[in-house]
Write an enzyme that holds these catalytic residues in place. Structure first.
Site, PDB file in Angstrom:
ATOM      1  N   ASP A  10      -3.937 -10.269  -1.405  1.00  0.00           N
ATOM      2  CA  ASP A  10      -4.473  -8.956  -1.758  1.00  0.00           C
ATOM      3  C   ASP A  10      -3.847  -7.944  -0.801  1.00  0.00           C
ATOM      4  OD1 ASP A  10      -6.094  -6.942  -2.899  1.00  0.00           O
ATOM      5  OD2 ASP A  10      -7.618  -7.235  -1.355  1.00  0.00           O
ATOM      6  N   GLU A  69      -1.571  -9.309  -6.087  1.00  0.00           N
ATOM      7  CA  GLU A  69      -2.177  -8.306  -6.955  1.00  0.00           C
ATOM      8  C   GLU A  69      -1.242  -7.113  -7.079  1.00  0.00           C
ATOM      9  OE1 GLU A  69      -6.620  -7.259  -7.441  1.00  0.00           O
ATOM     10  OE2 GLU A  69      -5.845  -5.908  -5.897  1.00  0.00           O
ATOM     11  N   ASP A 141     -11.499  -8.674   1.518  1.00  0.00           N
ATOM     12  CA  ASP A 141     -10.075  -8.767   1.183  1.00  0.00           C
ATOM     13  C   ASP A 141      -9.657 -10.226   0.987  1.00  0.00           C
ATOM     14  OD1 ASP A 141      -9.406  -5.893   1.392  1.00  0.00           O
ATOM     15  OD2 ASP A 141      -9.986  -6.187   3.481  1.00  0.00           O
TER      16      ASP A 141
END
Length: 183
Positions: A10, A69, A141
């Site tokens: 992420d 992502e 996260d």
């Protein structure tokens, strides 16, 4: 296909979440998760710090594939640009290690893990805990990174054509550099 280790990432400039799972058919097991942190005003130093920390994760855990992502564009252009630079690090580290790198839109990750494309962070955290019971999650996260890895596992590791192009290019460049040939 056998067991494989998936690294979910992420991206973030201040906090870059990472999560590792092992996938063996339909079985998913947690390996590790954490957050790479950077601080300060010097962008180059912050990006280097993220690069070094994430490289240490890849070296320590030997993943087979990575999933990152995709960046969303928001109203703050400067913030989006900085996030994009952190995302570049998130893609470069596994590619440099020779790993195929897949990308997933935030809504696709949420829909896969939660069932709703516009889920909030609490819902993602809750569903990650349900799918990986009993684990300690480093923070939001890291939970998002585990969700990205889970998304990749549920999509069978399907990659868009050419996602591993960067990894192959870096491997070729490293080979030329080792032999003294200039790119």
């Amino acid at each position: 296909m056998g067991s494989r280790r998936v690294l979910g990432i992420d991206p973030g400039l201040g906090n870059l979440g990472w999560g590792l799972i092992d996938v063996d058919g339909p079985r998913i097991t947690h390996v590790a998760n954490g957050t790479c942190k950077s601080s300060g005003k010097d962008l180059a130093v912050r990006l280097l710090s993220l690069f070094d920390q994430l490289s240490a994760v890849v070296t320590a855990h030997s993943p087979d594939v990575a999933a990152v992502e995709q960046t969303f564009v928001n109203k703050d252009g400067a913030g989006t640009l900085k996030l994009g630079q952190a995302r570049g690090v998130a893609m470069l580290v596994p590619a440099r290690a020779g790993l195929p790198v897949s990308e997933y839109a935030p809504n696709a990750v949420k829909k896969t893990v939660v069932g709703v494309g516009h889920a909030d962070k609490r819902q993602v955290l809750h569903m990650v805990r349900l799918q990986l019971p009993g684990i300690e999650i480093d923070g939001p996260d890291a939970a998002d990174a585990l969700a990205i890895a889970i998304c990749h596992a549920h999509h069978g590791g399907a990659q868009a054509p050419g996602n591993d192009t960067l990894a192959r290019a870096i491997a070729r460049a490293d080979g030329r550099a080792a032999s003294g040939v200039r790119a």
